[in-house]
Motif scaffolding. Structure first.
Motif, PDB file in Angstrom:
ATOM      1  N   ILE A 195       4.154   5.425  -3.791  1.00  0.00           N
ATOM      2  CA  ILE A 195       3.272   5.340  -4.269  1.00  0.00           C
ATOM      3  C   ILE A 195       2.055   4.826  -2.792  1.00  0.00           C
ATOM      4  CG2 ILE A 195       1.588   3.566  -5.427  1.00  0.00           C
ATOM      5  CD1 ILE A 195       2.843   5.395  -7.387  1.00  0.00           C
ATOM      6  N   ILE A 196       0.999   5.589  -3.070  1.00  0.00           N
ATOM      7  CA  ILE A 196      -0.030   5.259  -2.092  1.00  0.00           C
ATOM      8  C   ILE A 196      -1.362   4.988  -2.953  1.00  0.00           C
ATOM      9  CG2 ILE A 196      -1.723   6.186  -0.027  1.00  0.00           C
ATOM     10  CD1 ILE A 196       0.600   8.562  -0.143  1.00  0.00           C
ATOM     11  N   PHE A 197      -1.973   3.646  -2.510  1.00  0.00           N
ATOM     12  CA  PHE A 197      -3.052   3.121  -3.404  1.00  0.00           C
ATOM     13  C   PHE A 197      -4.306   3.321  -2.350  1.00  0.00           C
ATOM     14  CE2 PHE A 197      -5.998  -0.275  -4.737  1.00  0.00           C
ATOM     15  CZ  PHE A 197      -6.083   0.189  -5.964  1.00  0.00           C
ATOM     16  N   ARG A 198      -5.328   4.285  -2.452  1.00  0.00           N
ATOM     17  CA  ARG A 198      -6.489   4.053  -1.365  1.00  0.00           C
ATOM     18  C   ARG A 198      -7.420   3.513  -2.259  1.00  0.00           C
ATOM     19  NH1 ARG A 198      -5.288   7.460   2.899  1.00  0.00           N
ATOM     20  NH2 ARG A 198      -3.536   9.080   2.393  1.00  0.00           N
ATOM     21  N   SER A 199      -8.465   2.628  -1.684  1.00  0.00           N
ATOM     22  CA  SER A 199      -9.194   1.805  -2.371  1.00  0.00           C
ATOM     23  C   SER A 199     -10.581   1.694  -1.499  1.00  0.00           C
ATOM     24  CB  SER A 199      -8.992   0.619  -2.988  1.00  0.00           C
ATOM     25  OG  SER A 199      -8.241  -0.134  -1.709  1.00  0.00           O
ATOM     26  N   THR A 224     -14.924  -0.455  -5.583  1.00  0.00           N
ATOM     27  CA  THR A 224     -16.022   0.374  -5.699  1.00  0.00           C
ATOM     28  C   THR A 224     -15.195   1.828  -6.229  1.00  0.00           C
ATOM     29  OG1 THR A 224     -17.159  -0.462  -4.007  1.00  0.00           O
ATOM     30  CG2 THR A 224     -17.792   1.882  -4.381  1.00  0.00           C
ATOM     31  N   GLU A 225     -14.239   2.100  -5.524  1.00  0.00           N
ATOM     32  CA  GLU A 225     -13.444   3.360  -5.955  1.00  0.00           C
ATOM     33  C   GLU A 225     -11.975   3.110  -5.509  1.00  0.00           C
ATOM     34  OE1 GLU A 225     -15.531   6.314  -3.560  1.00  0.00           O
ATOM     35  OE2 GLU A 225     -13.676   6.456  -2.396  1.00  0.00           O
ATOM     36  N   TRP A 226     -10.954   3.763  -6.239  1.00  0.00           N
ATOM     37  CA  TRP A 226      -9.480   3.861  -5.989  1.00  0.00           C
ATOM     38  C   TRP A 226      -8.870   5.027  -6.402  1.00  0.00           C
ATOM     39  CZ3 TRP A 226      -6.121   3.746 -10.193  1.00  0.00           C
ATOM     40  CH2 TRP A 226      -6.645   3.330 -11.575  1.00  0.00           C
ATOM     41  N   GLN A 227      -7.713   5.399  -5.883  1.00  0.00           N
ATOM     42  CA  GLN A 227      -7.081   6.396  -6.072  1.00  0.00           C
ATOM     43  C   GLN A 227      -5.498   6.292  -5.716  1.00  0.00           C
ATOM     44  OE1 GLN A 227      -8.118   9.699  -3.677  1.00  0.00           O
ATOM     45  NE2 GLN A 227      -6.400  10.955  -4.300  1.00  0.00           N
ATOM     46  N   VAL A 228      -4.726   6.599  -6.585  1.00  0.00           N
ATOM     47  CA  VAL A 228      -3.135   6.557  -6.943  1.00  0.00           C
ATOM     48  C   VAL A 228      -2.779   7.740  -6.384  1.00  0.00           C
ATOM     49  CG1 VAL A 228      -1.027   5.883  -7.945  1.00  0.00           C
ATOM     50  CG2 VAL A 228      -3.261   4.393  -8.237  1.00  0.00           C
ATOM     51  N   GLU A 229      -1.764   7.874  -5.262  1.00  0.00           N
ATOM     52  CA  GLU A 229      -0.934   9.043  -4.807  1.00  0.00           C
ATOM     53  C   GLU A 229       0.482   8.967  -5.154  1.00  0.00           C
ATOM     54  OE1 GLU A 229      -2.349  10.053  -1.090  1.00  0.00           O
ATOM     55  OE2 GLU A 229      -4.486   9.798  -1.453  1.00  0.00           O
ATOM     56  N   ARG A 230       0.990   9.958  -5.637  1.00  0.00           N
ATOM     57  CA  ARG A 230       2.762   9.639  -5.704  1.00  0.00           C
ATOM     58  C   ARG A 230       3.262  10.713  -4.771  1.00  0.00           C
ATOM     59  NH1 ARG A 230       4.670  10.162 -11.534  1.00  0.00           N
ATOM     60  NH2 ARG A 230       3.523  12.286 -11.279  1.00  0.00           N
ATOM     61  N   ARG A 231       4.080  10.260  -4.108  1.00  0.00           N
ATOM     62  CA  ARG A 231       4.772  11.174  -3.201  1.00  0.00           C
ATOM     63  C   ARG A 231       6.487  11.071  -3.516  1.00  0.00           C
ATOM     64  NH1 ARG A 231       0.388  12.523  -2.682  1.00  0.00           N
ATOM     65  NH2 ARG A 231      -0.872  12.814  -0.949  1.00  0.00           N
ATOM     66  N   LYS A 232       7.091  12.122  -2.985  1.00  0.00           N
ATOM     67  CA  LYS A 232       8.502  12.134  -2.894  1.00  0.00           C
ATOM     68  C   LYS A 232       9.051  12.051  -1.266  1.00  0.00           C
ATOM     69  CE  LYS A 232      11.411  14.502  -5.661  1.00  0.00           C
ATOM     70  NZ  LYS A 232      12.239  15.630  -6.031  1.00  0.00           N
ATOM     71  N   GLY A 266     -15.307  -1.072   3.810  1.00  0.00           N
ATOM     72  CA  GLY A 266     -14.180  -1.411   2.825  1.00  0.00           C
ATOM     73  C   GLY A 266     -13.163  -0.877   2.255  1.00  0.00           C
ATOM     74  N   ARG A 267     -12.793   0.359   3.055  1.00  0.00           N
ATOM     75  CA  ARG A 267     -11.673   1.147   2.600  1.00  0.00           C
ATOM     76  C   ARG A 267     -10.336   0.745   3.232  1.00  0.00           C
ATOM     77  NH1 ARG A 267     -13.961   5.794   0.244  1.00  0.00           N
ATOM     78  NH2 ARG A 267     -15.964   6.289   0.705  1.00  0.00           N
ATOM     79  N   ASN A 268      -9.367   0.732   2.360  1.00  0.00           N
ATOM     80  CA  ASN A 268      -8.057   0.510   2.761  1.00  0.00           C
ATOM     81  C   ASN A 268      -6.875   1.005   1.979  1.00  0.00           C
ATOM     82  OD1 ASN A 268      -6.038  -1.217   3.961  1.00  0.00           O
ATOM     83  ND2 ASN A 268      -6.637  -3.232   2.746  1.00  0.00           N
ATOM     84  N   LEU A 269      -5.779   1.043   2.319  1.00  0.00           N
ATOM     85  CA  LEU A 269      -4.495   1.625   1.872  1.00  0.00           C
ATOM     86  C   LEU A 269      -3.515   0.677   1.622  1.00  0.00           C
ATOM     87  CD1 LEU A 269      -3.123   5.090   2.853  1.00  0.00           C
ATOM     88  CD2 LEU A 269      -1.768   3.122   2.969  1.00  0.00           C
ATOM     89  N   ALA A 270      -2.857   0.843   0.752  1.00  0.00           N
ATOM     90  CA  ALA A 270      -1.357   0.061   0.415  1.00  0.00           C
ATOM     91  C   ALA A 270      -0.538   0.992   0.063  1.00  0.00           C
ATOM     92  CB  ALA A 270      -1.826  -0.897  -0.735  1.00  0.00           C
ATOM     93  N   THR A 271       0.706   0.759   0.302  1.00  0.00           N
ATOM     94  CA  THR A 271       1.734   1.808  -0.134  1.00  0.00           C
ATOM     95  C   THR A 271       3.138   0.869  -0.627  1.00  0.00           C
ATOM     96  OG1 THR A 271       3.071   3.853   0.709  1.00  0.00           O
ATOM     97  CG2 THR A 271       2.843   1.941   2.279  1.00  0.00           C
ATOM     98  N   CYS A 272       3.855   1.603  -1.472  1.00  0.00           N
ATOM     99  CA  CYS A 272       5.186   0.946  -1.893  1.00  0.00           C
ATOM    100  C   CYS A 272       6.240   2.402  -1.891  1.00  0.00           C
ATOM    101  CB  CYS A 272       5.109   0.655  -3.503  1.00  0.00           C
ATOM    102  SG  CYS A 272       3.933  -0.745  -3.714  1.00  0.00           S
ATOM    103  N   ILE A 273       7.490   1.892  -1.401  1.00  0.00           N
ATOM    104  CA  ILE A 273       8.414   2.731  -1.188  1.00  0.00           C
ATOM    105  C   ILE A 273       9.540   2.190  -2.054  1.00  0.00           C
ATOM    106  CG2 ILE A 273      10.244   3.818   0.194  1.00  0.00           C
ATOM    107  CD1 ILE A 273       7.861   3.694   2.507  1.00  0.00           C
TER     108      ILE A 273
END
Length: 229
Positions: free
Chosen positions: A125-129, A204-212, A169-176
């Motif tokens: 999971i990639i969380f951009r915000s 202000t904004e956020w987006q979730v991306e899913r990856r394999k 204020g842009r950032n990224l978090a990720t879970c594996i």
């Protein structure tokens, strides 16, 4: 009693921002200390419990005794995951981190331990915000701590990393995750739901991306591709 495997969280390049993602400590007594980020490979100092996030107390640790050999090897290799680009918040995911170093370590560890690595995949999971200046970092930290503790209950979260917001204020978090099924219970917990509700007001904004994440036989090759249900 399980023994703690201490690790030090990787550092975001100093040029990325002069803002802090979260305060040094949360008001939550279960938060533990959020370790300083220093850019060096994380150290291993024990056996059964692995730090897989910046949070250090027991609810946030990965119990290696509940994982198979491949999962243990990957979790340990991921302790050196670190950004290689200051623009990781907006840049392509693969090029933003030291994946080659992670998988070189994984291959070496598998060989040294005599583990015959077979091709398998993991859920990412990639969380951009983007957060405005008005957002309370301490409130964000408290929400994150609770959500992470819930995510660790199933012992399937192999790595959680978050960076520092850039000047905008842009950032990224990720879970594996070990597998997608492990992520589902964590996303339904009270802490996670509270964190998701907060995105409406705090971001202000956020987006979730899913990856394999696919790791081939003997770790000869790897790739991170879009997740398709």
């Amino acid at each position: 009693m399980p023994k703690l495997l201490e690790v030090v969280s990787p550092k975001v390049p100093a040029s990325a921002s002069n803002l802090a993602a979260f305060p040094a400590k949360s008001e939550d007594p279960d938060a533990g200390q959020i370790l300083p980020i220093d850019g060096k490979a994380q150290t291993t100092a024990s056996e059964d419990l692995l730090m897989v996030s910046p949070y250090t107390t027991r609810p946030h640790l990965l119990d290696l005794t509940l994982l198979n050999g491949a999962q243990i090897l990957l979790a340990k290799a991921l302790t050196i995951l670190a950004p290689v680009a200051a623009s990781y918040a907006t840049s392509p995911y693969i090029g933003s981190f030291n994946w080659k170093a992670v998988f070189s370590l994984l291959a070496a560890s598998a060989k040294a331990s005599g583990h015959a690595w077979k091709e398998q995949f993991f859920y990412v999971i990639i969380f951009r915000s983007q957060i405005p200046p008005s957002t309370s970092r301490s409130d964000l930290a408290a929400l994150d701590v609770k959500a992470h503790a819930e995510a660790m209950v199933g012992n399937g979260l192999l790595k959680y990393w978050f960076g520092t917001p850039d000047a905008e204020g842009r950032n990224l978090a990720t879970c594996i995750w070990r597998r997608r099924e492990d992520a589902l219970p964590g996303s339904s917990g009270k802490g996670h739901k509270a964190a998701m509700r907060a995105t409406i007001k705090m971001y202000t904004e956020w987006q979730v991306e899913r990856r394999k994440l696919i790791v081939g036989d003997n770790v000869q090759d790897w790739d991170i591709i879009p997740w398709v249900d």
